[in-house]
Write a protein that holds these residues in place. Structure first.
Motif: not given
Length: 337
Positions: A70-74, A112-118
């Protein structure tokens, strides 16, 4: 305007006997629930709106609702998306952690690999190993209405300031500090980007290459790596001078005298841009609306982990800290504007 934080809860782990290890990311739902993603141990856990841990989300494996890395959650509305490069996919779960579906993605890892919520329903994930990345990073949109979109960004320049020394036909470079690094991150569902430079407090909002607004400017300052890096470079420099003589080198590496003003950026669910900056004596959050107008500022709590992006939804903020003993914690607070 000066804002402040009103603490709600602090958690040091899933339970008193199960502390957090290495926190990689935090996702905050508008109703106050927090999802904590850890890289060591590899797991995802849930904290309720009252700040109490309520257990794990998913588990290690390769089946439905399971992950290897698991690397990133959003949160995408009421759906939780988890990027799992170990299985080269994104998992989609309901609010009750029930598996909805999986979606195959390229495998890519890195800090830097992750979700960027907008927005409340959309986030971008960088995929630097797609074919289109011959020209740079590609951000792939997840969630939101319509077909999936991509944002192609050119490679960002990164220049090092160094001292060159010659000896027996070789040239060695001792890096004392790194020149400021430019960056671009998605900030809006329409494809707008926050484009800036870590070495000077200057950020602009761009959409498809068209400059829209400048947030703020301050004098340029160099961005050192660390004093430890400088000491290592200086030791190498001295060894070289002792062996080949002072005439073989230029001036010694310059000791870092300044720090990077911009540490991190994050986007709230209402579109506000939160910029973590480092002042002379303390860190601070500066909050801008999506048009670049400063809305408020507040002090950053001591020990905040700059590499773990803060999460802001409604009047709440979630962030991670680390104390001097290396103990990592998750904090939930109310923003008093």
């Amino acid at each position: 305007a000066i804002w402040r934080l009103e603490p709600i809860a602090t958690l040091e782990g899933i339970s008193p006997d199960d502390p957090y290890g290495v926190i990689r990311g935090i996702a905050l739902h508008r109703d106050g629930r927090v999802v904590v993603t850890e890289s060591n141990p590899r797991r995802v856990s849930l904290v309720n709106a009252q700040g109490r841990s309520v257990g794990m989300v998913g588990r290690i494996g390769s089946g439905p609702g399971e992950y290897r890395e698991p690397y990133s959650s959003v949160w995408l509305a009421d759906t939780l998306a988890i990027y799992d490069p170990g299985e080269s996919r994104v998992l989609y779960l309901t609010q009750a952690s029930t598996h909805l579906r999986t979606e195959s993605t390229p495998r890519y890892t890195g800090p830097d690999i992750r979700f960027f919520p907008v927005s409340r329903t959309k986030a971008y994930l960088p995929m630097p190993d797609l074919e289109a990345t011959r020209i740079g990073t590609v951000f792939v949109g997840f969630g939101g209405p319509g077909t999936r979109d991509t944002l192609s960004l050119p490679q960002q320049p990164q220049i090092s300031a160094a001292v060159a020394c010659r000896g027996k036909g070789s040239v060695r470079f001792f890096t004392a500090y790194q020149a400021p690094k430019s960056f671009a991150v998605p900030i809006r569902a329409d494809g707008a980007l926050a484009v800036g430079n870590t070495g000077q407090y200057q950020i602009a909002i761009q959409r498809r290459g068209a400059l829209m607004a400048t947030l703020t400017r301050k004098d340029f300052v160099p961005m050192p790596l660390t004093n430890a890096t400088w000491r290592f470079a200086n030791q190498e420099y001295q060894r070289h001078v002792d062996q080949f003589g002072a005439a073989s080198c230029g001036k010694p590496p310059v000791k870092p005298a300044h720090v990077s003003p911009i540490l991190a950026t994050a986007v709230a669910d209402n579109g506000d841009i939160w910029v973590t900056v480092r002042g002379k004596d303390e860190y601070a959050f500066n909050v801008f609306d999506s048009n670049g107008v400063l809305r408020g500022s507040l002090s950053v709590p001591r020990g905040v982990l700059a590499h773990v992006p803060i999460a802001v939804a409604g009047d709440r903020i979630a962030y991670a800290t680390e104390d001097r003993d290396g103990v990592q914690s998750v904090h939930l607070a109310r923003i008093v504007r």
